[in-house]
Design a protein around this motif. Structure first.
Motif, short mmCIF file in Angstrom:
data_model
loop_
_atom_site.label_atom_id
_atom_site.label_comp_id
_atom_site.label_asym_id
_atom_site.label_seq_id
_atom_site.Cartn_x
_atom_site.Cartn_y
_atom_site.Cartn_z
N ASN A 19 -18.86 31.49 8.44
CA ASN A 19 -18.45 32.84 8.85
C ASN A 19 -17.08 33.17 8.26
O ASN A 19 -16.84 34.28 7.80
N GLY A 20 -16.21 32.18 8.28
CA GLY A 20 -14.89 32.36 7.67
C GLY A 20 -15.01 32.68 6.19
O GLY A 20 -14.35 33.60 5.68
N LEU A 21 -15.86 31.95 5.50
CA LEU A 21 -16.02 32.19 4.06
C LEU A 21 -16.54 33.61 3.82
O LEU A 21 -16.07 34.31 2.93
N ASN A 22 -17.49 33.98 4.62
CA ASN A 22 -18.05 35.32 4.46
C ASN A 22 -16.99 36.40 4.68
O ASN A 22 -16.88 37.36 3.92
N GLU A 23 -16.19 36.21 5.73
CA GLU A 23 -15.14 37.19 6.00
C GLU A 23 -14.08 37.16 4.90
O GLU A 23 -13.51 38.20 4.55
N ALA A 24 -13.79 35.98 4.40
CA ALA A 24 -12.80 35.87 3.32
C ALA A 24 -13.25 36.66 2.10
O ALA A 24 -12.48 37.39 1.48
N CYS A 25 -14.52 36.49 1.76
CA CYS A 25 -15.05 37.25 0.61
C CYS A 25 -14.91 38.74 0.89
O CYS A 25 -14.49 39.51 0.01
N GLY A 26 -15.22 39.13 2.10
CA GLY A 26 -15.10 40.54 2.46
C GLY A 26 -13.67 41.05 2.31
O GLY A 26 -13.44 42.13 1.75
N MET A 27 -12.72 40.25 2.78
CA MET A 27 -11.31 40.65 2.65
C MET A 27 -10.90 40.79 1.20
O MET A 27 -10.21 41.74 0.82
N LEU A 28 -11.29 39.83 0.39
CA LEU A 28 -10.90 39.83 -1.02
C LEU A 28 -11.52 41.01 -1.75
O LEU A 28 -10.86 41.68 -2.55
N LEU A 29 -12.78 41.26 -1.46
CA LEU A 29 -13.46 42.35 -2.15
C LEU A 29 -12.93 43.70 -1.67
O LEU A 29 -12.87 44.65 -2.44
#
Lengths: 397, 397, 397, 397
Positions: free
Chosen positions: B251-261
Motif C-alpha cells: 500500500n505504501g508503494l502504491n501511494e508513493a507512486c501516486g505521490m510521485l506521479l
C-alpha cells in the motif's frame, strides 16, 4: 472488509496497537549506535521464545518461505537427501522448494488431517545406515489443516536410529503461540515469520540454527546469495546487516518478544489453548468436525472445520467477507472447498473470538446450513467464562 | 540520534507522513477483494515511474539485494557469463553475488569515482562473437561514490555490437529520483528497493522485466526458491502471492507512486537536481572535492565528499551522530575513511537540506578542518533561493 | 505548507513522535481503573515542572484562554478590581476578558517591547491601603513581543506593600521552557496550555492554584459553569471529570512531563536559552533588532524581529509559507507589520533551528532586504557549535 | 482494560482508524492558507448532518458541556427564565448549570425512563402570556436512561402557544447517529460534542445557532469570556479562531462528516437502529427490561438495562472490566446501581456488538443472574442476519 472487525485468518494476525507503533518508526540510521543493541535484543528475545540457550537467531527481510530456503540452502549441498511428510499445503510447498533447489526428497503422504508419522520416520532413518538422509523436515503446525505434529517424537526417532540427520522444523504458525522447545527437542533449524505469533506484519523470515547446523553452514551449501547465512552471520556479529534491514520491523519483533515474555510464555500458550478450546467447543455444538484427525493433533492456532458433504466451504469465507466484513481462511489444496479455517492466534481476546464465532453462525445460517443461532457461542462462552475459574473465586473473596 | 532531525544517509530516506501511514495498516486479509486491485495499481505505478509501457513488475518481500538475485537467478543458467564493472561497493557486491551463484564474470575495475565505461563494454561485446556473454550488469547510480553511469550509452554499445545479451540495471538509488527510461534504454531487468526514491522503509525488492527477460525465465534459471519468478508471476497474475505479502508495504508503494506521479516525474527529477546542486555548491565553497570524477557523473541522489589527505572521514560521520544527532553516510570499501556521503534523495525540502549542510559545517569546524561557518550554506542558499526563479517572478506579479 | 519542515510559530510547537503517539490513543473508558492513576500522574508532573510542592493542578479541555477565565472566575467576584499591564497582544486580551467578565481593571500601558513594571505595581499596591485590588495579573512571557517579565519582582512588590492581592500569572509561553518557580515566587494561579512547552496539540487549559487561591474558590466567584473549579476539584479528587476528558491529551501531557523531567528541567531551560541565543545572534548579524527593549527582557521561547521602517513584516511570513513551505509568526496588534516572529520553543534541535534561520535569510533576500546569505546562520552556528563546549572536550579526551 | 476489545460506553465511542489519523496531524500553522478552508468545510459538514441550510456552526475546544454554556451564555441575560425537564443525569446537569449561571428555571421532574412531556411544556408556554420564558431546553437523547425525546413535538408545543422562546436542544448523544432536523424542527441552538456520533476523541464542543439565536447573541448575554460567541463568530468569519484551535481535531471532525455523508445519513441512522434493535432483542431474551418506558422512547445510541431488584448493577460494569477487559456504562444519579448501559453508537459493526452482548452474558452468569449462554446473542443474530434482507437476496441472484 471492515477495518474494525478482527481478522480470523491464520496469519497475518490481529496486531496490538503497541506493535503497530513499534514497527512504524521514522527513519533511523541502521548504522547508528542503537541498531546493534536492538538487533542483539531481538535475537535474544527470539531465543527465549523458542526456549533455547544458544541457538543462533537470524532475521531476514523476507517471509517464512525465505526461512525455509535459508534452512536448506545453508546446511545441504546439491543432491542431498531429505526426509519429509506431506500432510497439508505448507509441507507440500516446502517439499516442492527442496526439489526446485536440487535436493532429493524421500517422502510419504498421509491424509490431510494427520500429523507427522514419527514411526515411519524412525523406520526410514534406521534403514538409512549409510546416512544418505541429511535432514528431516517437520512442519510443526500444518496451517492448512490445523494439525500440530509432535516434534519431540521426531527427535526420539532420530535418536532411536542414532541418525545424524539435521532436524529442520517449520514453526511458522506455532512459535510464540505454542510450546516450542528448541533445545530439548534437539531442533537444528527452526523457521518462523513475523506475521503469526509475533503479531507483526509479514516481512521477516526468522531462523534459529543450532551449533551443529551452524557448522554445516561452513561447508558448502547450495548456491545462494540473499539467504547466505555466512554473510548474514558475519554482518550480524558486527551488529549490522549485509543489506538494508527494516529497522521498524526489527523494533517490532523486539517489542513483540518483550510483550510475550512479560505475559509469560506459559500464559501465552494457555491463552491460545483456551481460545482454541472455545472454538472447538463451538464446532462440536454445530455438529461439525474439525479437520485434525485426533485430539492430540488439534492445533491451538488454527482450526480447520469440515463442512457437510456437497457444500462448498469457500462460500462461507466469501459470504463472511461480503456480508459481514470478516475474514476467515479458505481451504487449500487437497481440502479446498471442504474446510474453512478460523485462525485464532496472536493478539486475540475471548470477546473478539466470540464475535468471530457469532459471525460464522450467521454466515452458515444465511447459507442454509442447519445451525442454531447462539449454539456455538454458548459452547465457547462456557469455555471462556471466568466465573468457574480460580481467578474469579479469588477475586470474589 | 535525534528522531527530529532529517537523515542524510543515502537510504533509507526521510519518509513523508502520508507514506508512513500508508504502510502502517491494520491487518487486512491479503486474500480479500481489495488486494488484487492494490497489487495491480502498485505494479502499474512502478511501470509509470520507470517509463515503461509493458515491463512486468514484481515486488518481493526482501530488499534490492533480493532484486539482484531475482534478476540473475531467473534469466541465467549456471556457468553463464556476465559482463560487469566494479566502480564502487554496490557494483562490487553484485559481482560477488554472481560468483556465489555460480556465474562467470568478465569484469573491469575502474577508479571509484568513475562510471561504467561503455566503450570498454562495446569492445568486449564486439569481441564476443560467440555470444557467450548472456548479460551486461550496470549499476546506474553507485551509491558508494555518488556516480551516475549512462545506461543509454550501454544500450548503444550493445546495439553497436548487435549483441543479444540482456541489460540488467541496478536502479536502487536512482529510480524514482532521476530519469530512468526502461523502454527507451532497452533495459531488460531493472532492480530497485522501497527505501530510496519510493521514500518507504526497507522491505521490498522491486524488479521490472522486459518481454525478452520474461522469456528467459521460462527456460531454466539458477536453482531458486523464494525468488522464483515463475511462481511469483503465476501468483501475481491471479492477484496474489506465493507467500504472505506485506499489505502495508504494498500500500505504501502504491501511494508513493501516486505521490510521485502527482508531483510529476520531471518535477521530482528537477527537485532532486536542484537539491543536489546546492549540496555540490556547498562542497565547492568548502574547497573540497566530490568523489565523482566529472560533472556528467555527478549523482543527484548522493554526494560523496573527499576529505583532506590524512583526515579520517569517518570522524565526521560519528561526530555528527554523537554531537548533533544527525546521520550521514560513511565511506565504504576502497574509499572508506576517504569520503563521507550526504544522501539527498527521497522526501527532502531545501530547508531540510540546509540544516544538513549547516550541521556538517559545525562538525568540520569542531574537528579542526579549515571551514568557514555559513560558507556552504550560503552557496546552497543561492541555489535554492526562489527569488531568482520564474516561479517567484510570476508570484510577484 | 510542507509537512516536513519544522514550524517556527510560537506555538503550537513541533511535536516529538513520542508525544504524538501518546495523544493518539484508541478509545479507553475514562471511568476505568487506569484513569485516576493517569490523572494523578499528569497533575503531579505539572507540579514538578512549575516547581511547586503543593499547588493544585487542574486540566480543562480548552486552551490557555480557558485557563485565564478559570483563574479569574473562581477567585474573584463581580466588580472586583485587578491590576494589570498591557505590553502586547496577550496581556491586552486578558485585560479585555477581565472587563467582559465584569471586573474593574487598573492598568498601565507600556511600550510593546517593555516588560511588566514592578515598580509601578508596587506604587499602586502601596497606595491601595483599602486592599481594593484583589489580584495582580502578570503575563510572564508576552508571546507577541518576545518579552519575558520578572515575576519574582512582582512578588517583591506585593510583599513590599504587604498587599494580600492574588498573583495570577499567564505562563502559557514560558512554562516548561523557562524557569518558573510557583512556590518561590508566591504565585497564586499559574495558567498554561498544552501546545507550547508541553509540545502537544492545543486542547488543554492547565491551571495551578495555590492554597490561598483555592480558599478563594470557596467563596463566591463569578457566574461560571464549564470553568467552575469547585466542580472540577470535586471530580478530580474522585479521580474523574465533571464532563468527558480527552484521555489521549491527558496521556500526552503526562508523557510530556515525563520527557521534560527526564531531560532535566535545567537542561530544558538551557537548551531553550542556547537555541534562542543562536537566533538572537543571527538577528544581530543581519543588523536587525529584536522587539524586546533590553537583554534582560529577551524571551527564550520567541523572538520578535523588527524589520526596516517602511517594510511590511507580513510579507516575510507569507513569502516563507508560499515559497519555502515554512511557517513563522506574524506581528500582532500594535506591532502588526512591524515585526515577524520566530518561535523557538518546545521540541526543537539546533539543526532544525538553523534550517529556519537559513530559510528566513532566503526570504529576506528574495524580498530585497539587505541581507548576506549565511550571515545569520554563521552567527547561530557559532552559538550552537559543540566544539567549544566542555561536552566536546570531554568526549575528545 | 483491553485495548483490543471494543468499548460499549455511551461515548467516547470506538474510533475508525481513518479518524484517529485525521486527528493525529503533525503541527500545522493554524494561520496558514489551509486552515480557513478546513474550518469552512467542517462547519458545512456539521450543517449537513443536522439537516440545516443556514445554521451557523461554531466549534469550541471544549466538550458538549461547553456547548451547553455557549448556548445559554450568548442568548440569555442574567435572571432570564428557561423551561426544562429533568429526566436523567444530563438534563439534571444542564439545569444545574442554568442556575449556576444565574438563570431562573421553571422545570418539572418526570420518571427517569420517561421523555420530555411536550404537553406539559405546551401548558406552561400557553400560560406564559408575558413571554417570561426565554428558552425551552430539551435533552434530545438522555444518555443516562437511553431515552429519546421528540423534539418535533416540543416545536409543535411552542407553535401551538405562539411562544417566541428559543428552542435549545442537547443533541450530544443523538446528532450524527439519529435523525436530527435542525431546520424542520425549528431548533434555535443545537449542542453536541466530538466524542459520540462523530467518532472522535472528546475535545470539541459543537454548537449550531439559528438566525434567530444569532440575533440574540448581539444583545447582551451572560458575562462570558471563552464562550463568547461574538468573538468566535468574528474570528470564524475571518477564517480563524480567537485562541489556538486544535487543527487535528478539526480535521478529524471534517473527515468524520465526510465519512458520515458518504455512508449516507439515512444509512447511518438505519445502522444505528439495526444495531440497537439487536441489543434490545437480547435484553428481551434475557427477560430483563430496558429503562426507557415505552418503545417510542427507545434510544438507538444507548440502552440502559434494569437489573433484578436487589442486584447491584455496578457489579456488572466492574466485573466486565476486571474479568473480560470490556467497558460498559454504569447507572448514574437516580438509577445508579439499578441499570447498566450498553453504548452502541458511533463506529460499530454487528460483529463487534455481538462480542459485547456475548461478554455481558458471561458477566451476568458469573455473577449468578439467571441468564442462558447464547440467548441474547441468538436474539441479536436474528436481528443482524443478512440472510433475510433484500441485500442478501439481491447478492444471491
Amino acid at each position: 472488509m471492515s477495518l474494525q472487525n478482527p481478522v480470523f485468518i491464520p496469519g497475518p494476525t490481529n496486531m496490538p496497537e503497541h506493535l503497530r507503533r513499534a514497527c512504524d518508526l521514522p527513519t533511523i540510521d541502521h548504522r547508528s549506535a542503537g541498531f546493534p543493541i536492538l538487533l542483539a535484543s531481538a535475537r535474544s528475545g527470539v531465543q527465549s521464545i523458542i526456549k533455547s540457550r544458544d541457538a543462533e537467531v537470524f532475521i531476514f527481510p523476507s517471509t517464512g518461505t525465505g526461512g525455509w530456503e535459508t534452512a536448506l540452502a545453508n546446511t545441504l549441498v546439491p543432491g542431498d537427501t531429505v526426509l519429509a511428510v506431506r500432510n497439508g499445503m505448507f509441507s507440500h510447498k516446502w517439499i516442492k522448494m527442496c526439489r526446485d533447489l536440487g535436493l532429493n526428497v524421500v517422502m510419504t503422504e498421509v491424509a490431510w488431517g494427520e500429523g507427522f508419522p514419527a514411526d515411519w520416520a524412525e523406520e526410514q532413518l534406521a534403514a538409512d545406515t549409510a546416512h544418505e538422509i541429511k535432514a528431516v523436515l517437520v512442519t510443526h503446525n500444518e496451517t492448512a489443516t490445523g494439525v500440530t505434529s509432535n516434534v519431540a517424537d521426531v527427535r526420539k526417532a532420530l535418536d532411536a536410529a542414532s541418525h545424524p540427520a539435521l532436524l529442520l522444523v517449520d514453526g511458522v504458525s506455532s512459535i510464540a503461540c505454542m510450546e516450542f522447545r528448541f533445545d530439548d527437542w534437539g531442533v537444528d533449524v527452526a523457521v518462523t515469520g513475523s506475521q503469526k505469533g509475533f503479531m507483526l506484519p509479514a516481512g521477516l523470515g526468522i531462523v534459529a540454527f543450532s551449533r551443529k547446523a551452524m557448522k554445516e553452514t561452513e561447508q558448502g551449501g547450495l548456491p545462494r546469495g540473499y539467504f547466505n547465512l555466512q554473510d548474514m552471520a558475519t554482518a550480524t556479529a558486527a551488529g549490522g546487516y549485509p543489506y538494508t534491514p527494516s529497522y521498524g520491523m526489527l523494533n517490532g519483533l523486539n517489542e513483540a518478544c518483550g510483550m510475550l515474555l512479560e505475559e509469560g510464555l506459559e500464559n501465552v500458550f494457555a491463552r491460545h489453548n483456551r481460545i482454541a478450546s472455545g472454538g472447538r467447543a463451538a464446532v462440536r455444538a454445530w455438529a461439525l468436525e474439525v479437520c485434525a484427525a485426533r485430539p492430540e493433533l488439534y492445533s491451538d492456532t488454527v482450526t480447520a472445520i469440515r463442512v457437510p458433504e456437497g457444500f462448498d466451504a469457500n462460500r462461507i469465507v466469501s459470504h463472511a467477507e461480503t456480508a459481514y466484513g470478516m475474514s476467515f481462511g479458505a481451504g487449500l489444496g487437497d481440502v479446498a472447498g471442504k474446510v474453512f479455517r478460523i485462525g485464532h492466534l496472536g493478539s486475540l481476546t475471548d470477546a473478539m473470538t466470540l464475535s468471530g464465532i457469532a459471525t460464522v453462525e450467521m454466515v452458515m445460517v444465511d447459507l442454509g446450513l442447519d445451525i442454531t443461532f447462539g449454539s456455538g457461542v454458548a459452547a465457547a462462552q462456557a469455555a471462556y467464562q471466568v466465573g468457574k475459574t480460580e481467578k474469579f473465586l479469588e477475586a470474589a473473596e
